[in-house]
Design an enzyme around this catalytic site. Structure first.
Site, PDB file in Angstrom:
ATOM      1  N   SER A 119       0.853  -1.081  -0.151  1.00 15.55           N
ATOM      2  CA  SER A 119       0.217   0.018   0.056  1.00 15.55           C
ATOM      3  C   SER A 119       0.841   1.159  -0.025  1.00 15.55           C
ATOM      4  O   SER A 119       1.860   1.189   0.465  1.00 15.55           O
ATOM      5  CB  SER A 119      -0.860   0.131   1.198  1.00 15.55           C
ATOM      6  OG  SER A 119      -1.670  -1.147   1.393  1.00 15.55           O
TER       7      SER A 119
HETATM    8  N1  SAH Z   1      -0.393  -5.170   4.353  1.00 11.11           N
HETATM    9  C1  SAH Z   1       0.222  -5.420   2.957  1.00 11.11           C
HETATM   10  C2  SAH Z   1      -0.451  -4.719   1.786  1.00 11.11           C
HETATM   11  C3  SAH Z   1      -0.891  -6.194   0.675  1.00 11.11           C
HETATM   12  S1  SAH Z   1      -2.233  -5.845  -0.216  1.00 11.11           S
HETATM   13  C4  SAH Z   1       1.607  -5.050   2.845  1.00 11.11           C
HETATM   14  O1  SAH Z   1       1.982  -4.077   3.992  1.00 11.11           O
HETATM   15  O2  SAH Z   1       2.584  -5.097   1.892  1.00 11.11           O
HETATM   16  C5  SAH Z   1      -3.310  -6.627   0.388  1.00 11.11           C
HETATM   17  C6  SAH Z   1      -3.029  -8.077   0.645  1.00 11.11           C
HETATM   18  O3  SAH Z   1      -4.163  -8.938   0.968  1.00 11.11           O
HETATM   19  C7  SAH Z   1      -2.585  -8.852  -0.665  1.00 11.11           C
HETATM   20  O4  SAH Z   1      -1.320  -9.508  -0.484  1.00 11.11           O
HETATM   21  C8  SAH Z   1      -3.815 -10.082  -0.840  1.00 11.11           C
HETATM   22  O5  SAH Z   1      -3.208 -11.411  -1.539  1.00 11.11           O
HETATM   23  C9  SAH Z   1      -4.418 -10.260   0.440  1.00 11.11           C
HETATM   24  N2  SAH Z   1      -5.415 -10.671   0.831  1.00 11.11           N
HETATM   25  C10 SAH Z   1      -6.348 -10.537  -0.037  1.00 11.11           C
HETATM   26  N3  SAH Z   1      -7.744 -11.139   0.382  1.00 11.11           N
HETATM   27  C11 SAH Z   1      -7.363 -11.809   1.419  1.00 11.11           C
HETATM   28  C12 SAH Z   1      -7.957 -12.833   2.460  1.00 11.11           C
HETATM   29  N4  SAH Z   1      -9.160 -13.046   2.131  1.00 11.11           N
HETATM   30  N5  SAH Z   1      -7.140 -13.248   3.403  1.00 11.11           N
HETATM   31  C13 SAH Z   1      -5.768 -13.009   3.607  1.00 11.11           C
HETATM   32  N6  SAH Z   1      -5.291 -12.301   2.506  1.00 11.11           N
HETATM   33  C14 SAH Z   1      -5.966 -11.663   1.550  1.00 11.11           C
END
Ligand code: SAH
Length: 218
Positions: free
Chosen positions: A65
């Site tokens: 993000s």
């Molecule tokens: N917090 C992360 C941002 C990642 S983007 C960082 O600091 O880099 C959001 C993430 O949520 C993605 O990696 C995606 O694969 C994950 N995601 C989406 N739906 C999900 C679910 N139901 N359970 C776990 N992860 C999920």
């Protein structure tokens, strides 16, 4: 090597100045941004862009993000040292590291195996201790519930009820809710058993939360 480290340190300080000018006020959150080396959480090819205030690809169609978004979500969580915090969407592991810097005991769930494994090795390399799980975080992580704070870093169609149910009294849930194009940040505060307060904040843009209590996979 030292020169390289110094360069990134200065860029982190510039980023923190930017976050402050964009309205982030919590000094503990800003301090955490000065501590966590964001460039280590992205591909080496993207390292030079790591301290711009923008989202970057991390593979599997997902993104780390935008720093402002991470800062705003973290500020809304109001995390204090020793609190138990659950993150849904580990991604690169960057947000989890920020929460560690605030002194939290961090739990994080990711649905993509490749990202889960990469985040695990990055966090370990940097010395952050986080409990990671591969699975559907739209259902929370009941084994360690209740939590003092829960942050969802992917956009949900509605506030996932399983997450609300895994909050402690005085617990905070911060989750982006909306359609696939844009979401509002919803902050749920559990005031006492069965009593909640809700606040909403301006528009954000996240990758979708895919799962049983999220969007269906297409
Ligand atoms: N917090 C992360 C941002 C990642 S983007 C960082 O600091 O880099 C959001 C993430 O949520 C993605 O990696 C995606 O694969 C994950 N995601 C989406 N739906 C999900 C679910 N139901 N359970 C776990 N992860 C999920």
């Amino acid at each position: 090597m030292y020169r390289q480290q110094l360069k990134f340190k200065q860029r982190r300080e510039n980023l923190v100045d930017q976050l402050r000018s964009k309205g982030i006020e919590d000094e503990r959150v800003l301090d955490a941004f000065n501590q966590v080396p964001r460039h280590v959480f992205v591909d080496t090819a993207l390292e030079e862009r790591a301290y711009k205030d923008s989202a970057l690809p991390i593979g599997m169609g997902q993104t780390i993000s935008q720093p402002y978004t991470v800062a705003r979500q973290t500020e809304l969580l109001e995390v204090f040292p020793g609190e138990r915090v659950l993150e849904i969407g580990t991604g690169s592991g960057y947000q989890a590291a920020i929460l560690c810097e605030l002194g939290a005991k961090v739990y994080s769930v990711e649905r993509h195996k490749k990202l889960y494994e990469k985040a695990r090795s990055t966090l370990r390399e940097l010395g952050y201790s986080v409990e990671l799980k591969l699975g559907d975080g739209s259902l929370g992580w009941s084994a360690y519930a209740p939590y003092d704070a829960i942050v969802v870093t992917a956009g949900a169609p509605v506030v996932p009820d399983d997450l609300v149910n895994q909050l402690n009294v005085n617990g905070r849930l911060v989750v982006p809710v909306g359609d696939e194009k844009k979401q509002e940040m919803v902050r749920v505060l559990k005031v006492r058993e069965n009593e909640f307060e809700q606040e909403r904040y301006r528009n954000f843009k996240f990758v979708p939360l895919v799962g049983e209590k999220g969007w269906k996979e297409n």
